[in-house]
Design a protein around this motif. Structure first.
Motif, PDB file in Angstrom:
ATOM      1  N   PRO A 123      -0.717   7.108   3.103  1.00 51.40           N
ATOM      2  CA  PRO A 123      -1.568   8.261   2.777  1.00 51.40           C
ATOM      3  C   PRO A 123      -0.887   9.609   3.017  1.00 51.40           C
ATOM      4  N   THR A 183       0.818  -1.200   0.000  1.00 51.70           N
ATOM      5  CA  THR A 183       0.000   0.000   0.000  1.00 51.70           C
ATOM      6  C   THR A 183       0.857   1.258   0.000  1.00 51.70           C
ATOM      7  N   TYR A 192     -13.101  -0.800  -3.649  1.00 48.55           N
ATOM      8  CA  TYR A 192     -14.305  -0.023  -3.387  1.00 48.55           C
ATOM      9  C   TYR A 192     -15.448  -0.953  -3.011  1.00 48.55           C
ATOM     10  N   HIS A 220     -13.683  12.088  -1.163  1.00 47.03           N
ATOM     11  CA  HIS A 220     -13.634  11.268   0.045  1.00 47.03           C
ATOM     12  C   HIS A 220     -12.440  11.708   0.887  1.00 47.03           C
ATOM     13  N   ILE A 246      -9.376  11.161   3.142  1.00 44.13           N
ATOM     14  CA  ILE A 246      -8.437  10.049   3.223  1.00 44.13           C
ATOM     15  C   ILE A 246      -8.057   9.848   4.678  1.00 44.13           C
ATOM     16  N   GLU A 247      -8.299   8.648   5.155  1.00 42.34           N
ATOM     17  CA  GLU A 247      -7.975   8.290   6.532  1.00 42.34           C
ATOM     18  C   GLU A 247      -6.630   7.559   6.558  1.00 42.34           C
ATOM     19  N   ASP A 253      -5.882   4.790   7.796  1.00 48.38           N
ATOM     20  CA  ASP A 253      -5.986   3.345   7.591  1.00 48.38           C
ATOM     21  C   ASP A 253      -6.593   2.961   6.244  1.00 48.38           C
ATOM     22  N   ASP A 254      -6.794   3.930   5.354  1.00 51.01           N
ATOM     23  CA  ASP A 254      -7.277   3.604   4.008  1.00 51.01           C
ATOM     24  C   ASP A 254      -6.180   2.868   3.244  1.00 51.01           C
ATOM     25  N   LEU A 287      -4.521   2.386  -0.086  1.00 54.11           N
ATOM     26  CA  LEU A 287      -4.326   2.977  -1.404  1.00 54.11           C
ATOM     27  C   LEU A 287      -3.194   2.218  -2.078  1.00 54.11           C
ATOM     28  N   VAL A 302      -8.057   1.629  -5.445  1.00 51.52           N
ATOM     29  CA  VAL A 302      -8.676   1.292  -4.165  1.00 51.52           C
ATOM     30  C   VAL A 302      -9.600   0.098  -4.356  1.00 51.52           C
TER      31      VAL A 302
END
Length: 84
Positions: A7, A4, A20, A55, A57-58, A60-61, A63, A18
């Motif tokens: 972020p 990943t 989704y 959206h 971006i957190e 823990d997302d 990417l 991502v």
């Protein structure tokens, strides 16, 4: 192990991939390309632009830099090899 993108290391103009999850059908997930754009309300932040929607971006997302990396993560997450 999933490959990943951190972020905190993305910038406006980057393309990411991502996994989704469809909000209308929670059991349906797929891989989508998305763009990192300037956050529409915070000039010091970026946002994920996916399906014509911004959206936040957190941290823990998940990417991914390539569709292949996202596909490998999808397989790891959604393929249960213990079922026979």
């Amino acid at each position: 192990m999933m490959n990943t993108i951190d972020p905190r290391e993305i910038k406006a103009g980057d393309e990411v991939f991502v996994i989704y999850n469809n909000p209308h059908t929670p059991t349906v997930s797929n891989i989508r390309a998305a763009e990192i754009v300037q956050h529409p309300k915070d000039p010091n932040a970026v946002a994920l632009f996916l399906n014509e929607t911004f959206h936040v971006i957190e941290d823990d997302d998940a990417l991914f830099s390539s569709e292949q990396d996202a596909e490998q993560a999808f397989e790891q997450l959604y393929t249960d090899t213990t079922l026979e």
